[in-house]
Structures are given as C-alpha cells and as structure tokens.
Design a protein around this motif. Structure first.
Motif, mmCIF file in Angstrom:
data_model
loop_
_atom_site.group_PDB
_atom_site.id
_atom_site.type_symbol
_atom_site.label_atom_id
_atom_site.label_comp_id
_atom_site.label_asym_id
_atom_site.label_seq_id
_atom_site.Cartn_x
_atom_site.Cartn_y
_atom_site.Cartn_z
ATOM 1 N N ASN A 41 -5.608 -7.741 -5.373
ATOM 2 C CA ASN A 41 -5.421 -6.849 -4.235
ATOM 3 C C ASN A 41 -3.959 -6.522 -3.985
ATOM 4 O OD1 ASN A 41 -8.098 -6.678 -3.742
ATOM 5 N ND2 ASN A 41 -8.109 -8.292 -2.184
ATOM 6 N N TYR A 42 -3.085 -7.153 -4.740
ATOM 7 C CA TYR A 42 -1.660 -6.949 -4.519
ATOM 8 C C TYR A 42 -1.016 -6.150 -5.653
ATOM 9 C CZ TYR A 42 -1.550 -10.290 -0.653
ATOM 10 O OH TYR A 42 -1.741 -10.922 0.544
ATOM 11 N N LEU A 45 1.651 -3.546 -4.716
ATOM 12 C CA LEU A 45 2.909 -4.217 -4.373
ATOM 13 C C LEU A 45 3.598 -4.674 -5.657
ATOM 14 C CD1 LEU A 45 4.814 -5.431 -2.228
ATOM 15 C CD2 LEU A 45 3.497 -7.535 -2.408
ATOM 16 N N GLN A 48 5.402 -1.959 -7.335
ATOM 17 C CA GLN A 48 6.672 -1.617 -6.688
ATOM 18 C C GLN A 48 7.726 -2.677 -6.965
ATOM 19 O OE1 GLN A 48 6.710 0.185 -2.870
ATOM 20 N NE2 GLN A 48 5.513 1.853 -3.708
ATOM 21 N N ASP A 168 -5.143 4.556 -10.090
ATOM 22 C CA ASP A 168 -6.221 4.249 -9.160
ATOM 23 C C ASP A 168 -5.704 3.729 -7.825
ATOM 24 O OD1 ASP A 168 -6.648 0.896 -9.825
ATOM 25 O OD2 ASP A 168 -5.466 2.201 -11.122
ATOM 26 N N LEU A 169 -6.613 3.630 -6.887
ATOM 27 C CA LEU A 169 -6.292 3.209 -5.532
ATOM 28 C C LEU A 169 -5.793 1.763 -5.499
ATOM 29 C CD1 LEU A 169 -6.524 4.495 -2.732
ATOM 30 C CD2 LEU A 169 -8.720 3.387 -2.482
ATOM 31 N N TYR A 170 -6.250 0.952 -6.458
ATOM 32 C CA TYR A 170 -5.895 -0.464 -6.446
ATOM 33 C C TYR A 170 -4.548 -0.739 -7.111
ATOM 34 C CZ TYR A 170 -10.527 -1.405 -4.734
ATOM 35 O OH TYR A 170 -11.641 -1.426 -3.945
ATOM 36 N N ASP A 287 6.940 -8.097 2.428
ATOM 37 C CA ASP A 287 5.514 -7.881 2.621
ATOM 38 C C ASP A 287 4.929 -8.948 3.543
ATOM 39 O OD1 ASP A 287 3.025 -6.435 1.733
ATOM 40 O OD2 ASP A 287 2.507 -8.496 1.203
ATOM 41 N N ARG B 83 1.521 3.075 -0.056
ATOM 42 C CA ARG B 83 1.089 1.768 -0.575
ATOM 43 C C ARG B 83 0.478 0.916 0.530
ATOM 44 N NH1 ARG B 83 3.631 -3.053 -0.529
ATOM 45 N NH2 ARG B 83 5.703 -2.220 -0.134
ATOM 46 N N GLU B 87 -3.156 -0.611 0.668
ATOM 47 C CA GLU B 87 -3.363 -2.057 0.755
ATOM 48 C C GLU B 87 -4.202 -2.442 1.964
ATOM 49 O OE1 GLU B 87 0.706 -3.552 -1.471
ATOM 50 O OE2 GLU B 87 0.509 -3.768 0.694
#
Lengths: 344, 392
Positions: A41-42, A45, A48, A168-170, A287, B83, B87
């Motif tokens: 799920n990260y 992040l 980036q 993709d979104l993930y 984060d 993002r 998330e």
C-alpha cells in the motif's frame, strides 16, 4: 571509507578496492524490493522516495564530490519535469523516450550553466544557483501558454510503459520503473566516482588551486560533472511527471532545492548512499509524522537535522562510517567478519 | 512452527475482525490540503469549519461513524496531493475525498477521483475548470469567474463606464481580470487600461499612479490574501484616489479581516464582491460566528465556510443515500442539493456539480469602531458563467 593500505598501494589499486561490491550494498538493493512484498500500500510513496533519491544522488555528484554548492538544483529537476510533461501534452506519451528527452533537455541547460558555474566557488555559487532557480521559476510562471502557469500543466497523459504496463492507482508500475532507473543511474554514478575522473573531482573539492598547480584542469571537469548531474536531475524530474501525470511550479520551487540539500546533508554528502538514505528517512518520516500531526510534522525533522549536523557532521552515513571505522568497533566485529575471507 | 501458525492465525483473525466491521460502520473521509507551510492558515480555517460542523452535528450519519483522515500536501504540490489522495483511498480505505485548498492540487486529485471513482468535495480551490475533471466532484467554495463577472456587470449597472484593471500576474489573477472585463464589457463598459503586477510585489505606488493617470471612473483589483491587500489599499489612499468618485473594486480577499486591520482608514470605501463574510447579517450566520468564536477564538472566513458547507454536503448526501458510499449514488444525491448556509442560500448545480450562490457587493465601513465589509447589494443565484459557455 578510506582504507589506508589501499591508498598506499597506488591510486589504481585504491579505485579498484572502492569499486568492489560490498555485502551491505547487495543487502541494501535487495531491501529496495521489500515494499512490493511487505508494504504494497506504500508503493506510491516508495516511488517518490526512489525519485527523490535519484535527485539527491545528482546533487551529491556536484556537491558531495566536486564541492559545487547549489541552492537551485530544482531548476534542472523542474526543467526535466516540464520537458517530459510538455512532450506528453503535445501527443507523445511514450515514457522511455520522454525520459530521455527530459534528461537531454536538462543536460543541455546544465551544460550552458556550467560555463558560469565553473568560474565561481562557495558563496558566489550559492547566490548564482539561487538566482538561476528563481529566474527559471518566474519564467515558467509567466510562460503560461507553455507551462500552464500557476494552475500547473494540464493534459499530461502517459502511455503504458513498454506498451504493456499502465501507471496504476497503487503505484506498482511507478515504483519498479523509478527503482530500475535509480539503480541504473546509481551504477553510472558509482562507476564515475570510482574512476580517475572521480578522483580528480574529489581533488577539486579539497583544493582546486592545488589541482590546477599539479596540471589538472578543474574547469573542464566541473563542466562535465555539472552537465551529467543536471541531466540526472532532469531524469528524476521527468520520472516525477510521468509517474504522477502532473507538473506544477512546485517542481521549480526553492523549497525543493532546499529540501534536497537537507536530504543530502542528513544522509551524508560525498557518499553515494548518502542521498538514498537521506531520501528514505526524510520522506518516510514526513509521511509518518504528518500522519500523526499534519501541522507540525516538520518539527521532528528539524530536530533530527540539528542533531545530525551537531553530532554527525558527515551525515548519518558519515556517522555510521565513523563508528564502524573506530578501533573498538573493529575489535568487536572482527570475529564476525572472518567469513568474508579477509579483514575489513 | 506451532508458534508461527498461532501468530499467523491470530493476525488473520485480527484482520478479519477489524476490517469488515470497520468498513461497514465507518465512512472514512480523506482530507487533503496544506496543513503546513505558506498555506497552513487557510488549511487550518477549512479544518476548523470541518471540526465545528462535526461538533454540532455529531460524528454519526445514517448509522455510520464518520472518520476524518487528514493529509498534508504542504503547499503547491500536485504530485504530493495526488499521491496522498491515492494513498488515502488504497491504504486507509477512504471512500470520500475532501479538502483541496489550491487549484493545482485539486486538479491533480481530480484525476484520482475520476480514476478510482471516488466522491470528492472541493472545499476551496476556485478555478472554474476543476469540477470538469472528475464526474464525482462537487464544490462548496466559489469560482473566480462567478464573483468577478458578476462584479463587472454590477459595476456597469452602477455607473462605471471606463474601468482600469490591475491584477496579480499569475493564474487566478488572470482569471479575475478576464472575468471582470468580460462581465463589464458585455454590459457595455469600456476597459481603458490594464496592468499586471509581479506576484511578489510590495510597493504599489507606481501601479496605482498609472491607473490614476488615465482617469478611469472604476478601478478593478485582483489581489491574493497575505500582505499585499494592505499595501495596495494604502497606496490607493496615498495617491489621493477619491473613492466617492472612482469606484475601487475587487474580489473579497482585498478587504479580508486581517487586511482591513493593517489598512486602517485607508480601506474605507473599498468595494468587493464575495460570497461570505463573518459580518453577513442573518440569524444562521450569527449563530455560526458565535459558535466558531467560542471554539477557535477567531472569526470564520471564506475558508471556514467552505469546509463547513463541504461537511454539510457530505452529511446530507450520506443521509440521502442512507449511508451508502457508492460514488454514483453519492454524486447523484449531491446534484441539486439546496441548503441554507451561514453565507445564505446555496445549492449544487445539477448539471455542473458546481456551487450556485448569492454574490454580495460590500463596502468597507466603520461599524462600532471596527472596519467591516457591509453588504449593500447582492446578486442572487449566480452560477459559474465560465462553465455556462463551455460547448455542451
């Protein structure tokens, strides 16, 4: 890092020793695959982080190795980001060639700038790079017809990577794409740094007058590394554009130049992994802290920075190297190192 | 081995026990905006609006518990905003997106809303085009065109024939300029000159003098919040522009509370068009301002009311769908929703999902020792004119 015995054996032997892959490096790169398994799920992040790490690495090449201080490195990052974005907006959304275009565009700009950069050092450089960054930001703001101005560039659409993998979104594609590029450009940087060219860069950093006195022309070297660094920053910017499908003035912002400097100092400038470690710590901390308190997340990062600068002048990696290099530590771990077949 | 199995079993049980139960009884709202940096204060005001609404109306709607997940985009950073929006959906399981203080951020997040089919409430970002980017988005703030085109038409109707425009040289400023000029010219007025000042400008003397030199009977100004409105207001007074003869007009930011405090009497007579002010005279607003002051020790502003009404929209749509968070059901419920807000009557345009509201024309006056915006005219049911012109 510096092993005295290798230095005594001559520069080529020293470079070869530096170029050898250490076990910890292999572990590090294997660990970059963990997000796929452990924290799926990260992944956005993580992508980036990879992009920021690449950007930090590009700054490390000039700041950490050649001693060129820059407070405007976001100029190249942003230039690459806009180059990739504008290309895609005008109908060419193929990622790899777009990235190449971003790199070349930023590299060209860096090459032009390098003629000015090579003439100055220290404080003058800070002012020049800062001013250059602000100029580019203002230019992008007023060229609204090209960049979309303050609203950001609209209509960036990327085609699937290699014609197969959609962004993709993930963030799955985004992460492996950024990671592979980070790794490839890391290899390039590693090779560069552990070459005679890399050695002369370090010479320039330590004493540029002396370098000239021994017959090494430092300006040509500075121009070369500055162009390479600019191109790398441009590729990082292009990656950000492609993986997020957005570009705005934020990519050129002074804040970005400052943040990347903080990241590099935090991790350890003049060490290949400094920017990488710094990017991981900075972005993950941001984060997590901003999840806990969205208003004051910068506070713990500020404290961390102060602590690092006060107690670990070489950054986190520099501090670690100091600890692992100390006699006591060596004595402690020597029995554990036997399996490697040679003493560290 | 046994221990590992036990651990895994326990983990699985814990996961099974928590996730579905939560998913059924909780509606998670991801609020993405600037909580830090230059735009932290607007973000805080939007958040105050959200908090006050939830305090007054409880955190349960249609049997669902509302949970807010706040994410900091830290300023103009569409990549970060995008993002975080991704998330908050994939990681935290949010089914509604809200917040969005800045246009670039809202535009980027609109992609996520469209792609992931997520109901999104834009609580502030004011560029017209934003709501066209996702069919699941509604807006509870205003648009720059809505306010300024109305102001342009109003200016002509109230005697201004030759106007000069002075705007900040970036996106929203250009929009304000274009909107005012459009409204003014369509009504029959003439623009006799215009200037754009640099975004970070501090001294407005030269710009105001240039406007004065062409002798207009109206000067239009678009200025973002911050220190500039005060500097501009003072420059206008110092250049000796008589506001009883020359109408000096702008969007509400020109005369927001803090700006008026530092402008002092130089601000008297400035005319602005806006959709909300804490001085708006209605029972609903009086109660809102009192509650807001009791809670946060300050007056609400346009950001607060955007957050407050945004939450109202979310609560009411959830009531209408009976707690169903299906994005199609939510946006269908939001379309055409009408309510009485502290700012007055407002509704969501069923066609564009944008806000329809009253635009108030206010003048700065001294009331009870304080400089305030006093409403003296209004234009009701204003839609976003920019979208009305889009080819259908």
């Amino acid at each position: 890092m510096t092993s005295t015995s290798a230095a005594l054996a001559g520069p080529h032997e020293h470079l070869r020793a530096q170029d050898r892959w250490r076990a910890i490096e292999v572990v590090f790169w294997l660990a970059t695959l963990l997000p796929f398994l452990v924290t799926p799920n990260y992944l956005s992040l993580a992508s980036q982080v990879a992009i920021t790490a690449l950007f930090a690495l590009s700054l490390d090449l000039i700041l950490g190795y050649a001693g060129i201080v820059s407070l405007g490195h976001a100029a190249f990052f942003g230039f690459g980001a806009y180059a990739a974005g504008i290309l895609s907006k005008h109908g060419w959304g193929e990622p790899l060639s777009g990235l190449l275009f971003a790199g070349i565009a930023a590299g060209l700009l860096g090459y032009l700038m390098s003629f000015i950069i090579a003439r100055f050092r220290h404080l003058a450089l800070i002012m020049i790079t800062l001013g250059f960054g602000l100029l580019l930001l203002e230019a992008a703001n007023s060229a609204g017809w090209l960049t979309g101005g303050a609203d950001g560039l609209q209509g960036v659409r990327m085609w699937p990577l290699l014609g197969m993998f959609r962004f993709d979104l993930y963030g799955f594609t985004a992460y492996w794409y950024s990671l592979i590029l980070l790794f490839l450009l890391f290899l390039v940087s590693r090779r560069l740094i552990n070459s005679p060219f890399g050695l002369s860069l370090r010479g320039i950093r330590e004493n540029s007058t002396r370098m000239r006195a021994i017959g090494a022309e430092s300006r040509a070297h500075i121009r070369k590394i500055y162009t390479i660094s600019a191109a790398m920053a441009g590729i990082a910017g292009g990656l950000l554009t492609q993986t997020t499908e957005t570009v705005s003035l934020g990519v050129l912002d002074f804040q970005r130049s400052a943040d990347i400097l903080v990241i590099l100092v935090l991790g350890g400038a003049g060490r290949l992994y400094g920017g990488l470690i710094g990017a991981i710590i900075f972005l993950v901390a941001r984060d997590q802290f901003s999840g806990i308190n969205p208003q004051y997340w910068y506070f713990p990062i500020g404290v961390l920075l102060v602590v690092v600068v006060l107690f670990l002048p070489g950054g986190i990696l520099g501090g670690l190297a100091q600890i692992t290099g100390s006699e006591r530590f060596q004595r402690m771990v020597r029995p554990l190192m036997v399996w490697r077949g040679k003493s560290p | 081995m046994q221990r590992a199995t036990f651990l895994l079993g326990g983990l699985a049980a814990a996961l099974l026990a928590t996730t579905p139960a939560n998913a059924q009884n909780t509606v998670k709202i991801g609020v993405v905006m600037s909580f830090s940096g230059q735009f932290a204060d607007p973000g805080a005001q939007i958040d105050n609006g959200i908090k006050l609404y939830m305090k007054q109306n409880g955190d349960t709607v249609a049997g669902k518990k509302i949970e807010i997940i706040r994410k900091d985009s830290g300023g103009i950073a569409p990549d970060v905003a995008k993002r975080l929006s991704q998330e908050v959906i994939v990681r935290d399981g949010a089914t509604i997106l809200a917040g969005y203080d800045l246009t670039p951020n809202a535009l980027a997040a609109a992609d996520v809303s469209a792609q992931a089919k997520t109901f999104m409430v834009n609580m502030n970002a004011a560029t017209s085009v934003i709501t066209t980017k996702s069919p699941y988005m509604a807006r509870t703030s205003f648009t720059v065109y809505q306010l300024n085109e109305a102001l342009g038409a109003w200016a002509y109707k109230n005697g201004v024939r030759r106007a000069y425009t002075l705007v900040s040289d970036f996106g929203p400023g250009w929009d304000g300029e274009a909107a005012f000029q459009k409204g003014f010219k369509d009504a029959g007025g003439e623009i006799i000159g215009s200037a754009r000042y640099p975004v970070a400008n501090v001294d407005f003397t030269a710009f105001v003098q240039r406007a004065k030199d062409v002798n207009p009977d109206g000067i239009y100004i678009w200025v973002p919040g911050g220190p500039q409105p005060a500097a501009l207001g003072k420059a206008i007074a110092e250049r000796g522009i008589d506001k009883s003869k020359v109408k000096v007009m702008g969007q509400g930011e020109l005369t927001y509370e803090e700006a008026l405090k530092s402008m002092g009497d130089a601000g008297l007579g400035l005319i602005t068009a806006f959709h909300y002010d804490y001085n708006h005279q209605s029972a609903k607003n009086k109660a809102f301002v009192a509650a807001y002051n009791a809670e946060f020790k300050r007056n609400p502003d346009m950001f607060s009311v955007g957050g407050y009404d945004g939450m109202h929209l979310i609560y009411e749509t959830l009531k209408k769908t009976n707690g169903n968070t299906d994005p199609d059901a939510l946006i269908a419920a939001a379309k055409g929703m009408k309510w009485e807000s502290p700012r007055g009557p407002m509704s969501i345009d069923p066609e564009t999902r944008d806000v329809i509201q009253t635009v108030y024309i206010r003048r700065v006056e001294r009331v009870g020792g304080h400089l305030v915006n006093v409403e003296f005219d209004k234009i009701e049911n204003v839609k976003d004119p920019w979208k009305a012109r889009l080819p259908k």
